[in-house]
Structure formats: C-alpha cells, structure tokens
Design an enzyme around this catalytic site. Structure first.
Site, PDB file in Angstrom:
ATOM      1  N   ASN A  91       0.789  -1.232   0.000  1.00 19.24           N
ATOM      2  CA  ASN A  91       0.000   0.000   0.000  1.00 19.24           C
ATOM      3  C   ASN A  91       0.825   1.287   0.000  1.00 19.24           C
ATOM      4  O   ASN A  91       0.389   2.301  -0.535  1.00 19.24           O
ATOM      5  CB  ASN A  91      -1.028  -0.016   1.134  1.00 19.24           C
ATOM      6  CG  ASN A  91      -0.429  -0.255   2.485  1.00 19.24           C
ATOM      7  OD1 ASN A  91       0.554  -0.967   2.612  1.00 19.24           O
ATOM      8  ND2 ASN A  91      -0.993   0.346   3.500  1.00 19.24           N
ATOM      9  N   GLY A 111       2.720  -6.369   6.696  1.00 25.69           N
ATOM     10  CA  GLY A 111       1.651  -6.988   5.920  1.00 25.69           C
ATOM     11  C   GLY A 111       0.511  -7.423   6.808  1.00 25.69           C
ATOM     12  O   GLY A 111       0.310  -6.884   7.907  1.00 25.69           O
ATOM     13  N   SER A 112      -0.219  -8.430   6.350  1.00 25.66           N
ATOM     14  CA  SER A 112      -1.431  -8.852   7.062  1.00 25.66           C
ATOM     15  C   SER A 112      -1.093  -9.724   8.274  1.00 25.66           C
ATOM     16  O   SER A 112      -0.023 -10.345   8.330  1.00 25.66           O
ATOM     17  CB  SER A 112      -2.323  -9.645   6.106  1.00 25.66           C
ATOM     18  OG  SER A 112      -1.617 -10.779   5.652  1.00 25.66           O
ATOM     19  N   GLU A 172       4.928  -5.775  11.464  1.00 25.33           N
ATOM     20  CA  GLU A 172       4.094  -4.566  11.341  1.00 25.33           C
ATOM     21  C   GLU A 172       2.819  -4.988  10.642  1.00 25.33           C
ATOM     22  O   GLU A 172       2.783  -5.128   9.414  1.00 25.33           O
ATOM     23  CB  GLU A 172       4.845  -3.497  10.526  1.00 25.33           C
ATOM     24  CG  GLU A 172       6.096  -2.959  11.201  1.00 25.33           C
ATOM     25  CD  GLU A 172       5.785  -1.954  12.309  1.00 25.33           C
ATOM     26  OE1 GLU A 172       4.667  -1.417  12.348  1.00 25.33           O
ATOM     27  OE2 GLU A 172       6.669  -1.727  13.157  1.00 25.33           O
ATOM     28  N   CYS A 187      -2.751   1.330   6.531  1.00 25.48           N
ATOM     29  CA  CYS A 187      -2.887   0.445   7.698  1.00 25.48           C
ATOM     30  C   CYS A 187      -3.401   1.191   8.922  1.00 25.48           C
ATOM     31  O   CYS A 187      -4.058   0.610   9.776  1.00 25.48           O
ATOM     32  CB  CYS A 187      -1.558  -0.221   8.005  1.00 25.48           C
ATOM     33  SG  CYS A 187      -0.233   0.969   8.244  1.00 25.48           S
ATOM     34  N   GLU A 199     -10.555  -6.007   8.644  1.00 23.72           N
ATOM     35  CA  GLU A 199      -9.990  -4.693   8.339  1.00 23.72           C
ATOM     36  C   GLU A 199     -10.497  -4.263   6.959  1.00 23.72           C
ATOM     37  O   GLU A 199     -10.449  -5.046   6.013  1.00 23.72           O
ATOM     38  CB  GLU A 199      -8.464  -4.807   8.329  1.00 23.72           C
ATOM     39  CG  GLU A 199      -7.744  -3.522   8.037  1.00 23.72           C
ATOM     40  CD  GLU A 199      -6.226  -3.727   7.957  1.00 23.72           C
ATOM     41  OE1 GLU A 199      -5.751  -4.862   8.152  1.00 23.72           O
ATOM     42  OE2 GLU A 199      -5.526  -2.741   7.689  1.00 23.72           O
TER      43      GLU A 199
HETATM   44  P1  NAD Z   1       0.146  -9.433   2.740  1.00 20.49           P
HETATM   45  O1  NAD Z   1       0.322 -10.039   4.083  1.00 20.49           O
HETATM   46  O2  NAD Z   1      -0.795 -10.090   1.790  1.00 20.49           O
HETATM   47  O3  NAD Z   1       1.547  -9.339   1.966  1.00 20.49           O
HETATM   48  C1  NAD Z   1       2.705  -8.787   2.570  1.00 20.49           C
HETATM   49  C2  NAD Z   1       3.931  -9.448   1.994  1.00 20.49           C
HETATM   50  O4  NAD Z   1       3.899 -10.837   2.269  1.00 20.49           O
HETATM   51  C3  NAD Z   1       4.073  -9.305   0.481  1.00 20.49           C
HETATM   52  O5  NAD Z   1       5.418  -8.982   0.193  1.00 20.49           O
HETATM   53  C4  NAD Z   1       3.705 -10.661  -0.058  1.00 20.49           C
HETATM   54  O6  NAD Z   1       4.408 -11.016  -1.223  1.00 20.49           O
HETATM   55  C5  NAD Z   1       4.080 -11.597   1.077  1.00 20.49           C
HETATM   56  N1  NAD Z   1       3.204 -12.763   1.179  1.00 20.49           N
HETATM   57  C6  NAD Z   1       1.869 -12.832   0.875  1.00 20.49           C
HETATM   58  N2  NAD Z   1       1.395 -14.067   1.133  1.00 20.49           N
HETATM   59  C7  NAD Z   1       2.433 -14.800   1.598  1.00 20.49           C
HETATM   60  C8  NAD Z   1       2.580 -16.160   2.020  1.00 20.49           C
HETATM   61  N3  NAD Z   1       1.547 -16.999   2.010  1.00 20.49           N
HETATM   62  N4  NAD Z   1       3.790 -16.559   2.454  1.00 20.49           N
HETATM   63  C9  NAD Z   1       4.842 -15.715   2.454  1.00 20.49           C
HETATM   64  N5  NAD Z   1       4.764 -14.430   2.046  1.00 20.49           N
HETATM   65  C10 NAD Z   1       3.584 -13.972   1.626  1.00 20.49           C
HETATM   66  O7  NAD Z   1      -0.260  -7.922   3.034  1.00 20.49           O
HETATM   67  P2  NAD Z   1      -0.590  -6.781   1.989  1.00 20.49           P
HETATM   68  O8  NAD Z   1      -1.868  -7.115   1.290  1.00 20.49           O
HETATM   69  O9  NAD Z   1       0.597  -6.444   1.158  1.00 20.49           O
HETATM   70  O10 NAD Z   1      -0.824  -5.539   2.965  1.00 20.49           O
HETATM   71  C11 NAD Z   1      -2.031  -5.345   3.611  1.00 20.49           C
HETATM   72  C12 NAD Z   1      -1.929  -5.594   5.091  1.00 20.49           C
HETATM   73  O11 NAD Z   1      -0.757  -5.052   5.622  1.00 20.49           O
HETATM   74  C13 NAD Z   1      -3.052  -4.933   5.861  1.00 20.49           C
HETATM   75  O12 NAD Z   1      -3.501  -5.800   6.869  1.00 20.49           O
HETATM   76  C14 NAD Z   1      -2.400  -3.723   6.467  1.00 20.49           C
HETATM   77  O13 NAD Z   1      -3.015  -3.233   7.631  1.00 20.49           O
HETATM   78  C15 NAD Z   1      -1.039  -4.236   6.746  1.00 20.49           C
HETATM   79  N6  NAD Z   1      -0.089  -3.134   6.788  1.00 20.49           N
HETATM   80  C16 NAD Z   1       0.521  -2.841   7.952  1.00 20.49           C
HETATM   81  C17 NAD Z   1       1.406  -1.785   8.023  1.00 20.49           C
HETATM   82  C18 NAD Z   1       2.124  -1.422   9.284  1.00 20.49           C
HETATM   83  O14 NAD Z   1       3.034  -0.618   9.203  1.00 20.49           O
HETATM   84  N7  NAD Z   1       1.760  -1.959  10.429  1.00 20.49           N
HETATM   85  C19 NAD Z   1       1.658  -1.028   6.885  1.00 20.49           C
HETATM   86  C20 NAD Z   1       1.017  -1.360   5.708  1.00 20.49           C
HETATM   87  C21 NAD Z   1       0.145  -2.418   5.662  1.00 20.49           C
END
Ligand code: NAD
Length: 454
Positions: free
Chosen positions: A112, A185-186, A207, A241, A329
C-alpha cells in the site's frame, strides 16, 4: 537464495558494514539514488495505482528522505558505546553497552505504500550496520521493478539486494536463516513469517494491521474532526494500515458529523482526474470491498467502476458490529459510522475486537480521552488527529497483539536491527576473596552487606 544469503553472511563477517563511515556512505548513496530517480519512481507508482507525484512525495519519499537525514545526523549517538553505572559487588569495574548490528536481515514489504514500507526499514537496517535482502510486495509490480532496478544496479548483492516475487519466492526466502526478519503486511501472513522465524529463533518485527477505531464525542470540534478524519481515511483511497477503519460516535452528534463528512468529501473533489484519488490495487480487493456494502446503509458514495478500479469514497451509517464491514480490516475507502449512547459500552464493544494498530479520539473531554487511552490497548494513535502520528520519528511506530510485534522509525528503527551487548569490564589490581569457596559465615555477612548497599 541460499547463495545470496551465504554471500551476504560472508560480507557481514568481513566487518565492513559495521564501520560508521561505510554506513553513512551507503545512506548518502541511497538518498542520491532516490532523489535522482524521482521521475521514475513517480511514473511507476502512478502506473501501479494512480498515486500522484504529490502523494508520492508527501506519503513516501519525504518520509524516506527524513529517515535518512535523521539516521545520518544521529548515527554517532545511536551507535556509540553507552556507559552505565556499575553495582557494588562488581567494584572496581566499568559497565557499558555496545550496540552491534544483527547481521543478514530480510525485509518483506506490503503493497500500500510500496516505497516507504520497503525502504524505511532498509534505511534503519543499513544505519544499524546490517546487510539487507529486500522483498517488496509483488502487487504494485512497477514499483517493485523500479526499486530492483535502482538498488541492484548500484549496490553489491552481497550487501543490499532486492528479490522480486510473491508467495513462492517469499516462502523460499523464509526457509533460509536470517539474523532478523522485518515484515509488513497482514496478520495472516505475519503468522506464517513468525512460524518460519521460530525455526531458527530469528528475531522478528511484525508490522501488521487491524481495525483502528476513531471515537468522536459530543463535545468534539466537529468541523475539524470531519476535515481531519476524511483526509486520513481517503488518503491512498483508504488503503492505509492506520486509516480510521470505523467511527464510534456519540449519537447526539452523528447526523451533524455525517453531513460535515459528506461535505468534506465533496470539497476534496476526490477523482483520478484531479490526481488526488487512487485506484484500488487490484480486482480481488475491489470485489472484497464491494461485498462490504449494504445498499440501505450507504449514506454517501457506493459507486464502483470495475474497469478503472474506482471505488467512490463511501460513508455508511446505522452500522452494527454484526455487519460484513465490521468483520475484517476494511483497507479501502468505506467509512462505517457506529453510534453509541454510553461511552463505557462503546469501549467494551471495541475491546471485543483484536487490539488495533491505531486508535483516534476526537474530543474536548479530558476524562473520556483518559478513559480511552487507559482502557483500550492499541499500537499508537492521536488525539483530535488521525494518521499524522506516523510522521513523528520520535514516536516508535508499531502494533500490539494481533496488530504487530516491535516498533520502528527514528531511533526505534535503529534498535530493531541492533543487538545491545552488555559488558562488565574489570581490572585485575584488586581481588576481593569473599565470593570464593571455601564459604564462611563472615563471607556471607559481607555478601549481604554488599547486596543491601547496592
Ligand atoms: P500481505 O500479508 O498479503 O503481503 C505482505 C507481503 O507478504 C508481500 O510482500 C507478499 O508477497 C508476502 N506474502 C503474501 N502471502 C504470503 C505467504 N503466504 N507466504 C509468504 N509471504 C507472503 O499484506 P498486503 O496485502 O501487502 O498488505 C495489507 C496488510 O498489511 C493490511 O492488513 C495492512 O493493515 C497491513 N499493513 C501494515 C502496516 C504497518 O506498518 N503496520 C503497513 C502497511 C500495511
């Protein structure tokens, strides 16, 4: 992947990355590369999801430039040996703490804020003297490509390297042994990362996300509240996020707030052609968001265009905790409004959900402010403001519970990638016999006296 990590480990073991001069040089180089490639960075992010040069600067590059400046300015303080007092049983000696880099670090970014969330942890890791493997999110593919192009052409792969890819490549990376994993990420993928890290007892910073509430009490300055809330929510088309996920509002001011919020959306003229509104990142997310809409509950907005991945800024009213929009979320431009008549009951409802990444309180009431700050656990937040706390590097940024482990930005970013090595440094000119066997009653009395005195 294995060869890359071996190369980085060998390089780390050469101790080059530990020198402060080297770290500063690398930060300067990264800053130069970002600044001289701003056009390319702007083009890539606009092509990915119509993020304008203005927003790219304000929400991505400016934060990175500031992080780099902050690290360069303070590195000599952060990285220096810290003396601490020595306790009496160790007299005569000196005690100090030596910050040391952890080693080979893996950084996994979210989509994002593709530049900021990949490169801000990298800046912290470099400042702390580590080597870095960066895996940006694959969803904004052009930003991932431009980061790989810039970094891989200008840094040695044994020091700082971008690996592109999705689940398969990240899974392969997670099979390797790192000295630190920093993941954004998530919560779902955060658990996968945590499990993989446990295999090698690798420390993690996670995070993650969550549903961040924004409370509005009846004595809040409603005009300012609506203005700040709408900006924070629809920035990045709600794909933030720490965006206010939903509003908990005193019933007495609900209608007035909705009217003002709608007016703020209209004033902002959110539209692609004004370069102030973003696309939803992909079709899957657009569909996921569409399913959260309930026609009868839409107060404003609700229009979706699948061809352009446009999702109109949307306000929902009469929402309850049972609605689809409250089950996960949102991470998109829908702002549900839930009204309350009793603040304690409202706090109780919020506490039934997982601990959020952020919480916002719009109020003029000191007691309610204090109540929310002490009775709800959340990562960080703001009073009469939203999102902006992330811009203060003196405020460690991170979650708690399901919204994350650890925090970064500024000095706390340096700490994320640093081990603090504690040293007791003792001369040999004095040797008191009391700790040594054979033990005696008088030695015990001396020991008791020493420990009492310290
Ligand atoms: P995501 O968890 O789908 O992906 C994050 C990363 O993980 C990506 O680089 C992706 O390639 C990798 N990934 C995805 N699935 C995987 C798997 N099964 N095994 C290993 N790696 C995998 O998250 P997203 O859709 O990129 O981001 C959205 C989420 O991130 C939301 O929940 C948001 O709140 C959170 N977020 C948190 C922050 C923070 O600073 N706390 C900042 C931005 C986003």
């Amino acid at each position: 992947m294995k060869a890359l990590i071996t190369q980085q480990r060998d390089y780390f073991n050469s101790h080059t990355t530990k020198e402060l001069r080297f770290r500063i040089e690398q930060l300067n180089k990264l800053e130069f590369l970002l600044k001289s490639n701003e056009d390319k960075l702007n083009e890539a992010i606009y092509a990915d999801f119509k993020k304008s040069a203005f927003e790219n600067y304000v929400t991505e590059l400016a934060l990175l430039y500031h992080d780099i400046k902050d690290a360069k300015r303070n590195l000599h303080l952060w990285a220096r040996k810290k003396k601490v007092p020595t306790n009496l049983p160790n007299f005569p000696a000196s005690s100090y703490i030596l910050p040391e880099p952890l080693g080979v670090c893996l950084i996994i970014g979210a989509w994002n804020y593709p530049y900021q969330l990949s490169l801000a942890p990298a800046v912290a890791a470099i400042a702390a003297g580590n080597t870095v493997v960066l895996k940006p999110s694959e969803l904004p593919s052009r930003t991932a490509q431009v980061m790989a192009d810039i970094i891989n052409a200008n840094f040695s792969s044994s020091y700082f390297h971008v690996v592109q890819g999705g689940v398969e490549e990240t899974t392969e990376l997670l099979r390797q042994k790192f000295d630190k994993i920093f993941f954004t990420g998530s919560t779902k993928v955060g658990k996968i990362v945590y499990k993989a890290a446990a295999e090698n007892l690798t420390p993690v910073t996670l995070e993650l996300g969550g549903k961040s509430p924004a409370f509005v009490t009846k004595d809040a300055n409603l005009k300012i509240t609506a203005k700040r809330m709408i900006w924070a929510k629809f920035l990045n088309a709600g794909q933030t996020c720490i965006a206010p996920d939903y509003v908990m509002i005193d019933k007495a001011v609900e209608q007035k707030f909705l009217e003002l919020a709608k007016q703020e959306i209209l004033n902002a003229k959110y539209a692609f052609e004004h370069d102030n509104y973003l696309q939803i990142i992909n079709d899957d997310n657009l569909e996921r968001l569409e399913k959260m809409l309930v026609k009868e509950k839409i107060y404003f907005g609700g229009e979706v265009d699948k061809k352009t991945r446009y999702f109109q800024p949307t306000l929902m009213k009469d929402v309850t905790f049972n609605d689809a929009v409250m089950q996960e979320e949102i991470f998109g431009p829908i702002l549900p409004v839930i009204s309350y008549t009793n603040i304690d009951a409202a706090i109780h409802e919020v506490n039934q959900l997982s601990k959020p990444l952020s919480c916002y309180v719009f109020t003029g009431d000191k007691n309610i402010k204090k109540k929310i700050l002490t009775q709800i656990s959340f990562g960080g937040g703001a009073i009469n403001e939203a999102v902006m706390h992330i811009t203060n590097p003196k405020l460690p940024f991170g979650g708690v519970g399901k919204s994350g482990i650890g925090a970064y930005h500024g000095k706390s970013g340096f700490d994320c990638f640093t081990h603090y090595k504690s040293i007791l440094d003792k001369p040999t000119w004095l040797e008191l016999p009391i700790k040594y066997a054979p033990y005696s009653e008088s030695k015990l009395q001396w020991m008791k006296r020493f420990f009492r005195l310290q």
